[in-house]
Every structure is written in structure tokens, then in C-alpha cells.
Design an enzyme around this catalytic site. Structure first.
Site, PDB file in Angstrom:
ATOM      1  N   SER A  93      10.745  -6.282   7.929  1.00 22.09           N
ATOM      2  CA  SER A  93       9.863  -5.177   8.321  1.00 22.09           C
ATOM      3  C   SER A  93       9.584  -5.092   9.814  1.00 22.09           C
ATOM      4  CB  SER A  93       8.538  -5.265   7.561  1.00 22.09           C
ATOM      5  OG  SER A  93       8.699  -4.810   6.241  1.00 22.09           O
ATOM      6  N   LYS A  96      10.141  -1.751  11.355  1.00 25.79           N
ATOM      7  CA  LYS A  96       9.160  -0.672  11.472  1.00 25.79           C
ATOM      8  C   LYS A  96       8.665  -0.475  12.907  1.00 25.79           C
ATOM      9  CE  LYS A  96       7.378  -0.913   6.733  1.00 25.79           C
ATOM     10  NZ  LYS A  96       8.037  -2.134   6.204  1.00 25.79           N
ATOM     11  N   SER A 153       2.219  -3.067   6.196  1.00 21.89           N
ATOM     12  CA  SER A 153       3.668  -2.893   6.340  1.00 21.89           C
ATOM     13  C   SER A 153       4.223  -2.023   5.227  1.00 21.89           C
ATOM     14  CB  SER A 153       4.378  -4.255   6.354  1.00 21.89           C
ATOM     15  OG  SER A 153       5.698  -4.138   6.817  1.00 21.89           O
ATOM     16  N   LYS A 255       3.525  -7.255  14.667  1.00 21.80           N
ATOM     17  CA  LYS A 255       4.173  -6.856  13.418  1.00 21.80           C
ATOM     18  C   LYS A 255       4.795  -8.052  12.710  1.00 21.80           C
ATOM     19  CE  LYS A 255       5.300  -3.825  10.396  1.00 21.80           C
ATOM     20  NZ  LYS A 255       5.145  -4.888   9.389  1.00 21.80           N
TER      21      LYS A 255
END
Length: 327
Positions: A93, A96, A153, A255
Site C-alpha cells: 500500500s 497509495k 489505507s 504511509k
């Protein structure tokens, strides 16, 4: 998982040419005595040929339990520490971040507004994996969609963003890869906007640091979205897997990511005394307990950032002492 040769800042040497470094027997069977000068020369040669400690050890950096990492000064782009930093790895992820970068561009251009509300699309509602829990008939704002990506997420949020920005997921993925090249992310390939498992969805720690720095410098107004400990939508409260957020005062984001192939990954950013650092940690060994894995990824990132701030702000440059600081 791709297994590529390491081109990081660590040295992987092998000692060669050492046969004959001890006494040998002559024809008569007696030990030959080596002259002292020759022994001294041999000792110097061995000191050069023997494997040297890795950068992480020789500089006093504590061991970082990850396949690859990089520590970058966001103010200058300087690389402070690295391991396997230019090799591509699965990033889960962390993908993203590029989805968010393109969404921020779209908002800044005026195409989307933060308080605009939309109904979730069929594609987003049927996207698996982690979610912000979009529901049929329950509208969401662009602001909520951003938080749905930065905190829990949400794959549904990422797919929704792709459709709003580019009209379709395939067109958005094309924009992701074009933008990656424009930013200089030469070891990156995107195949989806959410980071769901794909064998070729990879990037290097260096490329991820470039992207993170671009977000920090080009869109500073959006950085507070990465600094939320929880997010509530549709009556469901989701925690931030970046366990440094809300617990370590200097942390500003950024993140997390996890798949079986990628392991636990984390981009952590922090600022002290006007200096901002980016720590990218990929491939922290996975655990069946996902929370334990993110704890470990957060801990590895914190070690990198702590050491980086000490080296950048508090400790003078003294290489002769750094070499022994880890022992």
C-alpha cells in the site's frame, strides 16, 4: 520477491588470496621462518582484503531489520543511510502515495474540491483488502476519501480516487507511471492504484523517498492528513498502522503497507528544528499477527529517524569515532 544484487552502500566483500598466509613446509620438512618485514606487509594486505563492516555498523547506525531502507534529508535530498536502496521490491500500500500525489495535483488544479461529495462507485465497493468502509448510498467527501487512504489505507478509497481523477483505473495507472518517470522514479512500476498484490508492482526505497519528498515539498498543505491516529467513517473507527503517529512528537506521517510478498513496509517522516527526514523501510519480516508486524516496522523506522536527527542536528561529524560507535 525479486532477488537482485545489492547495490547499496554496504560492502559485501570476500577475503581472497589468503592461501599461504601461514608457515609452509620446505622440501626438508622444516618450517620456514617469515621475515618480520614480510609479516608486517602481509598483515597490511589482509587488513585491506578482509571484509569491512557495513555502513550501518561503521557509522554507528543500529541494525535495521528490513530487506531494504533509505534515510533521506527532505530539505536537501541528501541520502544519509541506505541498504539495497536502488533495487525494486514489492511495496504493497505504499503505492497509495502516488495515488495521493495525483489526487493532490487534481485538487490543486481546481478539478476537485475538498468538500465535494460523491456516491461510491461499483468498482470501489467491490475492491478487496483494507477498506475505509464505503457503503452503497452513503456519500463521501474528497476530504474523507483522502483520510480513508492515509489512515486505514482503504483500497476502496484509492480506486474511487483513480476514477475521479482519470475517469478509469487503467487510465489512472498510466498517469501513475508517467508521473513516476517525470519525478525520476526509474525503478518503479505501478499496476494498480491501491497496492493489492501484483508480481510486478514494485519500487525502490530511493524512488519512494523521491515521491515522499515531492509530496512534502509540493503539497505541504496536505501533510496534516498523514498525521491522524484514527479515522471514523460509516460508524467504524480505524487505527493508523503507522504506530509512530500520535506517539512520537516529531513524527509527521506518512504511509504503511503490507502483503505477504512485501512484508511490512513503512514510510515515516519527521521534523525537528526545521530539518525534515524521510525513512523508507521495506520488507520488515512478516508475522501472522499484523499488528506485531507494524509495530516492528514502526520501531525500525524510529531507529533510523532517531539516528538521523542525532547525526544531522546534534552530533559533530567525527568519522574516526563513528567507526567504533556501534561496538
Amino acid at each position: 520477491m525479486m532477488t537482485t544484487p545489492s547495490n547499496d552502500m554496504e560492502q559485501d566483500g570476500l577475503c581472497r588470496g589468503q592461501a599461504g598466509s601461514g608457515p609452509r613446509r620446505g622440501r626438508t620438512g622444516h618450517h620456514r621462518q617469515w621475515p618480520q618485514g614480510l609479516l608486517l606487509l602481509l598483515g597490511l594486505l589482509l587488513a585491506v582484503l578482509l571484509p569491512r563492516p557495513a555502513l550501518a555498523q561503521s557509522s554507528g547506525l543500529p541494525a535495521i531489520d528490513a530487506r531494504a531502507y533509505i534515510l533521506m534529508n527532505a530539505n536537501t535530498g541528501e541520502i544519509i543511510a541506505a541498504k539495497n536502496a536502488y533495487d525494486p521490491y514489492p511495496i504493497a500500500s505504499i503505492t497509495k502515495l502516488m495515488t495521493l500525489y495525483l489526487l493532490f495535483q487534481d485538487i490543486q488544479s481546481g478539478h476537485l474540491q475538498m468538500q465535494q461529495r460523491f456516491q461510491p462507485s461499483f468498482t470501489a465497493l467491490h475492491t478487496g483488502g483494507s477498506r475505509m468502509f464505503m457503503h452503497p448510498g452513503l456519500p463521501f467527501s474528497v476530504e474523507q476519501m483522502i483520510l480513508g487512504m492515509t489512515v486505514p489505507s482503504g483500497n476502496d478509497a484509492a480506486v474511487e480516487a483513480a476514477g475521479l481523477v482519470a475517469g478509469s483505473v487503467p487510465r489512472f495507472v498510466q498517469e501513475m507511471n508517467q508521473t513516476a518517470r517525470q519525478l525520476g522514479m526509474l525503478s518503479t512500476a505501478f499496476y494498480d492504484p491501491d497496492g493489492l498484490p501484483h508480481p510486478n508492482n514494485t519500487a525502490s526505497p530511493y524512488d519512494i523517498a523521491i515521491l515522499s519528498r515531492a509530496i512534502m515539498t509540493q503539497f505541504p498543505q496536505f501533510m496534516p492528513f498523514f498525521d491522524h491516529e484514527h479515522f471514523t467513517y460509516a460508524g467504524i473507527t480505524s487505527p493508523n498502522p503507522n504506530l509512530l503517529v500520535g506517539r512520537v512528537p516529531f513524527i509527521t506521517g506518512m504511509k504503511s503497507g503490507y502483503t505477504d510478498a512485501a512484508g511490512h513496509c513503512l514510510v515515516a517522516t519527521g521534523t525537528q528544528n526545521g530539518v525534515s527526514l524521510i525513512a523508507v523501510v521495506l520488507g520488515v519480516p512478516s508475522f501472522r499477527d499484523e499488528g506485531r508486524g507494524f509495530w516492528r516496522a514502526s520501531w525500525q523506522s524510529l531507529k533510523l529517524l532517531d539516528w538521523g536527527f542525532a547525526k544531522t542536528l546534534w552530533l559533530p561529524a567525527m568519522p574516526e569515532l563513528e567507526r567504533t560507535a556501534a561496538h
